[in-house]
Motif scaffolding. Structure first.
Motif, PDB file in Angstrom:
ATOM      1  N   ARG A  16       0.807  -1.231   0.000  1.00 21.06           N
ATOM      2  CA  ARG A  16       0.000   0.000   0.000  1.00 21.06           C
ATOM      3  C   ARG A  16       0.838   1.278   0.000  1.00 21.06           C
ATOM      4  O   ARG A  16       0.608   2.183  -0.791  1.00 21.06           O
ATOM      5  N   GLN A  17       1.825   1.375   0.887  1.00 21.98           N
ATOM      6  CA  GLN A  17       2.636   2.605   0.988  1.00 21.98           C
ATOM      7  C   GLN A  17       3.450   2.851  -0.277  1.00 21.98           C
ATOM      8  O   GLN A  17       3.537   3.982  -0.753  1.00 21.98           O
ATOM      9  N   ASP A  18       4.046   1.794  -0.797  1.00 19.26           N
ATOM     10  CA  ASP A  18       4.861   1.949  -2.002  1.00 19.26           C
ATOM     11  C   ASP A  18       3.984   2.272  -3.210  1.00 19.26           C
ATOM     12  O   ASP A  18       4.357   3.097  -4.053  1.00 19.26           O
ATOM     13  N   GLN A  19       2.811   1.658  -3.286  1.00 14.30           N
ATOM     14  CA  GLN A  19       1.881   1.971  -4.369  1.00 14.30           C
ATOM     15  C   GLN A  19       1.489   3.446  -4.316  1.00 14.30           C
ATOM     16  O   GLN A  19       1.469   4.133  -5.339  1.00 14.30           O
ATOM     17  N   ALA A  20       1.196   3.943  -3.123  1.00 13.96           N
ATOM     18  CA  ALA A  20       0.809   5.350  -2.962  1.00 13.96           C
ATOM     19  C   ALA A  20       1.951   6.276  -3.385  1.00 13.96           C
ATOM     20  O   ALA A  20       1.712   7.306  -4.038  1.00 13.96           O
ATOM     21  N   TRP A  21       3.185   5.916  -3.052  1.00 18.17           N
ATOM     22  CA  TRP A  21       4.340   6.731  -3.432  1.00 18.17           C
ATOM     23  C   TRP A  21       4.495   6.790  -4.953  1.00 18.17           C
ATOM     24  O   TRP A  21       4.613   7.872  -5.535  1.00 18.17           O
ATOM     25  N   PHE A  22       4.469   5.609  -5.600  1.00 18.86           N
ATOM     26  CA  PHE A  22       4.592   5.578  -7.065  1.00 18.86           C
ATOM     27  C   PHE A  22       3.424   6.319  -7.730  1.00 18.86           C
ATOM     28  O   PHE A  22       3.619   7.049  -8.701  1.00 18.86           O
ATOM     29  N   ASP A  23       2.204   6.107  -7.216  1.00 16.49           N
ATOM     30  CA  ASP A  23       1.033   6.783  -7.800  1.00 16.49           C
ATOM     31  C   ASP A  23       1.148   8.299  -7.686  1.00 16.49           C
ATOM     32  O   ASP A  23       0.777   9.026  -8.611  1.00 16.49           O
ATOM     33  N   SER A  24       1.669   8.792  -6.554  1.00 16.56           N
ATOM     34  CA  SER A  24       1.794  10.252  -6.387  1.00 16.56           C
ATOM     35  C   SER A  24       2.801  10.813  -7.393  1.00 16.56           C
ATOM     36  O   SER A  24       2.580  11.886  -7.962  1.00 16.56           O
ATOM     37  N   LEU A  25       3.879  10.086  -7.644  1.00 11.58           N
ATOM     38  CA  LEU A  25       4.857  10.518  -8.647  1.00 11.58           C
ATOM     39  C   LEU A  25       4.237  10.507 -10.040  1.00 11.58           C
ATOM     40  O   LEU A  25       4.444  11.422 -10.841  1.00 11.58           O
ATOM     41  N   ARG A  26       3.464   9.494 -10.316  1.00  9.70           N
ATOM     42  CA  ARG A  26       2.816   9.383 -11.622  1.00  9.70           C
ATOM     43  C   ARG A  26       1.809  10.525 -11.812  1.00  9.70           C
ATOM     44  O   ARG A  26       1.747  11.131 -12.882  1.00  9.70           O
ATOM     45  N   PRO A  32      -1.845  14.226 -17.652  1.00 11.51           N
ATOM     46  CA  PRO A  32      -3.121  13.788 -17.065  1.00 11.51           C
ATOM     47  C   PRO A  32      -4.043  13.058 -18.045  1.00 11.51           C
ATOM     48  O   PRO A  32      -4.688  12.080 -17.674  1.00 11.51           O
ATOM     49  N   GLU A  33      -4.066  13.491 -19.288  1.00 15.10           N
ATOM     50  CA  GLU A  33      -4.960  12.864 -20.271  1.00 15.10           C
ATOM     51  C   GLU A  33      -4.514  11.452 -20.654  1.00 15.10           C
ATOM     52  O   GLU A  33      -5.285  10.677 -21.194  1.00 15.10           O
ATOM     53  N   ARG A  34      -3.277  11.102 -20.339  1.00 11.29           N
ATOM     54  CA  ARG A  34      -2.751   9.765 -20.655  1.00 11.29           C
ATOM     55  C   ARG A  34      -2.650   8.866 -19.423  1.00 11.29           C
ATOM     56  O   ARG A  34      -2.334   7.695 -19.540  1.00 11.29           O
ATOM     57  N   ASN A  35      -2.894   9.416 -18.256  1.00 10.38           N
ATOM     58  CA  ASN A  35      -2.707   8.669 -17.016  1.00 10.38           C
ATOM     59  C   ASN A  35      -3.985   7.914 -16.643  1.00 10.38           C
ATOM     60  O   ASN A  35      -4.727   8.330 -15.775  1.00 10.38           O
ATOM     61  N   GLN A  36      -4.206   6.783 -17.300  1.00  7.86           N
ATOM     62  CA  GLN A  36      -5.408   5.982 -17.072  1.00  7.86           C
ATOM     63  C   GLN A  36      -5.200   4.861 -16.058  1.00  7.86           C
ATOM     64  O   GLN A  36      -6.156   4.186 -15.691  1.00  7.86           O
ATOM     65  N   LEU A  37      -3.962   4.640 -15.645  1.00  7.56           N
ATOM     66  CA  LEU A  37      -3.638   3.485 -14.804  1.00  7.56           C
ATOM     67  C   LEU A  37      -2.887   3.919 -13.555  1.00  7.56           C
ATOM     68  O   LEU A  37      -2.210   4.937 -13.556  1.00  7.56           O
ATOM     69  N   ASP A  38      -2.980   3.084 -12.516  1.00 10.26           N
ATOM     70  CA  ASP A  38      -2.108   3.268 -11.362  1.00 10.26           C
ATOM     71  C   ASP A  38      -0.689   2.872 -11.790  1.00 10.26           C
ATOM     72  O   ASP A  38      -0.501   2.175 -12.792  1.00 10.26           O
ATOM     73  N   ALA A  39       0.295   3.293 -11.027  1.00  7.49           N
ATOM     74  CA  ALA A  39       1.674   2.884 -11.286  1.00  7.49           C
ATOM     75  C   ALA A  39       1.745   1.356 -11.213  1.00  7.49           C
ATOM     76  O   ALA A  39       1.013   0.733 -10.433  1.00  7.49           O
ATOM     77  N   HIS A  40       2.614   0.766 -12.023  1.00 14.62           N
ATOM     78  CA  HIS A  40       2.667  -0.697 -12.087  1.00 14.62           C
ATOM     79  C   HIS A  40       4.041  -1.171 -12.546  1.00 14.62           C
ATOM     80  O   HIS A  40       4.786  -0.429 -13.178  1.00 14.62           O
ATOM     81  N   LEU A  41       4.335  -2.421 -12.224  1.00 10.05           N
ATOM     82  CA  LEU A  41       5.558  -3.101 -12.637  1.00 10.05           C
ATOM     83  C   LEU A  41       5.119  -4.276 -13.511  1.00 10.05           C
ATOM     84  O   LEU A  41       4.593  -5.271 -13.013  1.00 10.05           O
ATOM     85  N   THR A  42       5.308  -4.142 -14.816  1.00 10.92           N
ATOM     86  CA  THR A  42       4.829  -5.142 -15.768  1.00 10.92           C
ATOM     87  C   THR A  42       5.829  -6.276 -15.922  1.00 10.92           C
ATOM     88  O   THR A  42       7.004  -6.032 -16.188  1.00 10.92           O
TER      89      THR A  42
END
Length: 170
Positions: A16-26, A32-42
């Protein structure tokens, strides 16, 4: 599940904490018009829908009762038109290698090639903007341990991803 069969994407899930950190950076740096996803490691960008049940079984096998892989944000990388954080996670590399072998005849060239684990925080911007962000983030970068909480697979239908399966580490 809606619509016709769609390709599957496989990602690692952050705590949760790391996801929130990556999402805030994203949110701060992604157009904004291209940011349809949460941060992720594919781990895989495009598996055929025909492997949906086998993939679910294998992801469950990799996570059930298993300790979470260790992972570290080890640096930044330029994407040309964006910036990403490089992730080092040897145990996750091993999981991906097993999946790579299992689905080898079905992989796209992108998925069959060398894997460079990363989390994109900016993409599809002018290179000059990407270079500026890379310099700014590198200025106060320190390696950081992050939690890999699980693995997930997603249907890709052209827009935001639709969850196919979620598998958490012990």
């Amino acid at each position: 599940m809606s619509g016709a069969p769609a390709p599957l994407i496989v990602t690692a899930l952050f705590g949760r904490q790391d996801q929130a950190w990556f999402d805030s950076l994203r949110r701060a740096h992604f157009p904004p018009e291209r940011n349809q996803l949460d941060a992720h490691l594919t781990l895989f960008h495009h598996l055929p829908p025909s492997v949906a049940e086998e993939l679910k079984r294998r992801l469950n096998h990799e996570t059930r009762g298993m300790r979470a892989p260790r992972a570290q944000v080890s640096g930044l990388m330029s994407l040309g038109q964006g910036v990403a954080y490089r992730i080092e996670a040897p145990e996750l590399d091993a999981i991906r290698a097993g999946l790579l072998e299992a689905f080898s005849g079905l992989l796209t060239p992108q998925d069959a090639g060398r894997w460079r684990p990363h989390v994109t925080v900016q993409n599809k911007v002018r290179p000059v903007l990407a270079k500026a962000l890379l310099r700014a983030l590198e200025a106060d970068f320190t390696p950081k341990t992050v939690e890999i909480a699980g693995l997930a697979s997603w249907w890709y239908r052209g827009g935001p991803w639709e969850l196919h399966s979620r598998h958490m580490f012990a």
